[in-house]
Design an enzyme around this catalytic site. Structure first.
Site, PDB file in Angstrom:
ATOM      1  N   ARG A  56     -10.479  11.542 -13.755  1.00 50.74           N
ATOM      2  CA  ARG A  56     -11.070  10.868 -14.907  1.00 50.74           C
ATOM      3  C   ARG A  56     -11.076   9.347 -14.791  1.00 50.74           C
ATOM      4  NH1 ARG A  56      -9.425  15.659 -16.441  1.00 50.74           N
ATOM      5  NH2 ARG A  56      -7.720  15.115 -15.076  1.00 50.74           N
ATOM      6  N   THR A  57      -9.940   8.774 -14.423  1.00 49.84           N
ATOM      7  CA  THR A  57      -9.848   7.318 -14.469  1.00 49.84           C
ATOM      8  C   THR A  57     -10.835   6.693 -13.489  1.00 49.84           C
ATOM      9  OG1 THR A  57      -7.529   7.498 -15.104  1.00 49.84           O
ATOM     10  CG2 THR A  57      -8.268   5.354 -14.294  1.00 49.84           C
ATOM     11  N   LYS A  86      -1.997   1.423   8.445  1.00 47.06           N
ATOM     12  CA  LYS A  86      -1.650   0.637   9.644  1.00 47.06           C
ATOM     13  C   LYS A  86      -0.532  -0.362   9.365  1.00 47.06           C
ATOM     14  CE  LYS A  86      -6.497   0.793  11.088  1.00 47.06           C
ATOM     15  NZ  LYS A  86      -7.702  -0.010  11.323  1.00 47.06           N
ATOM     16  N   ARG A 107      -4.938   1.797  -8.645  1.00 50.48           N
ATOM     17  CA  ARG A 107      -3.904   2.789  -8.990  1.00 50.48           C
ATOM     18  C   ARG A 107      -2.940   2.880  -7.823  1.00 50.48           C
ATOM     19  NH1 ARG A 107      -4.678   8.661 -11.626  1.00 50.48           N
ATOM     20  NH2 ARG A 107      -4.908   7.276 -13.415  1.00 50.48           N
ATOM     21  N   HIS A 135      -0.228   2.482 -17.904  1.00 50.16           N
ATOM     22  CA  HIS A 135      -1.620   2.879 -17.688  1.00 50.16           C
ATOM     23  C   HIS A 135      -2.408   2.326 -18.888  1.00 50.16           C
ATOM     24  CE1 HIS A 135      -5.109   4.986 -16.541  1.00 50.16           C
ATOM     25  NE2 HIS A 135      -4.643   6.200 -16.375  1.00 50.16           N
TER      26      HIS A 135
END
Ligand code: NCD
Length: 307
Positions: A56-57, A86, A107, A135
């Protein structure tokens, strides 16, 4: 640091960044933008940098940007598919992505990662979840949903339940609710995942009334909003604690029978089994409408950051 923008909004790292007048402006604009397409962000580029899973986000941010005429680029599973694999530091990655995009939606699995990114960024950073931290854009769409569903936020009794220790959406929501008058919060969770001392102190400092409970039955009869959350399995280091938390708070038809007629049930989603699927057909189940509201809310937020 980026220049101060409309409403003073630069980076969006914590829900405590917002004040009530900013929310009023944001929600009004989100309401006006709902269902529309436009060109206000034509030529602007949004990068989504996701080190943790999302449906969703990420997609609602991308949809929001595309609906405003902007472009999107990004990487999911960024631990594996970006140069983090890396050994590149988050700071170096952010420095580079700032050269490619006008806003970065990030995120990360580590609390504090968004603030760390913002410390080197030259474009706005939007925290789309930093581990068990916060959030903020989820809690913005949560409050937008409450206002639309119930017509107000002042004076409501909000029951927040589930995993309040690792659930970042619950933590951000509690912070934002402080901006409204006469709100009462009941936190319902077993002790192993009860809300942290940092949030309790934040609420106490602001004079917000809250109580702690272990059973929904203790508070559901007077609830206006029941905000259920998923037990965040991926964040537990002790399996025994997860086992205690996993099935402690469930919403089923018996729970719904006790819930007032005009109350709503919310959930940031994804749901596992903490809300029985039979509840979905109840008109008080607002969670899919809530998720849909994310697009308009994020359109308004992106405009505020970029227009
Ligand atoms: C939440 C999250 O990622 O914190 N999901 C979301 O963004 N809607 C909730 C969760 O994962 O349980």
């Amino acid at each position: 640091m980026v220049a101060v923008r409309l409403g003073g909004l630069d980076h969006v790292i914590s829900a405590s960044r917002f004040d009530r007048s900013l929310l009023t402006t944001l929600f009004a604009r989100a309401g006006a933008l709902e269902g529309t397409r436009g060109q206000s962000l034509h030529g602007r580029i949004m990068a989504t940098l996701f080190y943790e899973p999302s449906t969703r986000t990420r997609l609602s941010f991308e949809s929001a940007m595309l609906r405003l005429g902007g472009c999107v680029l990004g990487t999911e599973a960024a631990h594996v598919f970006s140069s983090a694999m890396k050994g590149e530091t988050l700071e170096d990655t952010i420095r580079m992505v700032c050269a490619y995009a006008d806003v970065i939606v990030l995120r990360h699995d580590r609390e504090g990662a968004a603030a760390q990114a913002a410390s080197v960024a030259t474009v706005p950073i939007v925290n789309a979840g930093d581990g068990p931290g916060e959030h903020p854009t989820q809690s913005l769409l949560d409050l937008f949903t409450i206002e639309r569903e119930l017509g107000r936020i002042d004076g409501l009794h909000v029951v927040i339940c589930g995993d309040l220790r690792f659930g970042r959406t619950a933590r951000s929501l509690a912070r934002l609710l402080c901006l409204y008058e006469g709100v009462r919060i009941s936190f319902v969770a077993p002790d192993v995942v009860q809300v942290g001392e940092d949030i309790r102190a934040f609420l106490r400092d602001r004079g917000v009334s809250f109580t702690l409970h272990s059973r929904l039955e203790e508070v559901i009869g007077t609830a206006d909003v029941v905000y259920q959350t998923r037990v965040q399995k991926e964040r537990f280091t002790k399996l025994a604690e997860f086992e205690v938390a996993r099935s402690a708070i469930r919403i089923d038809s018996a729970t719904m029978a006790r819930l007032p007629a005009r109350a709503i049930v919310m959930h940031p989603l994804p749901r596992v089994d903490e809300i029985d699927a039979v509840v979905d057909d109840d008109p008080r189940a607002a969670y899919f409408r809530q998720a849909a509201n994310g697009v308009a809310l994020r359109m308004a937020l992106l405009e505020m950051l970029l227009a």
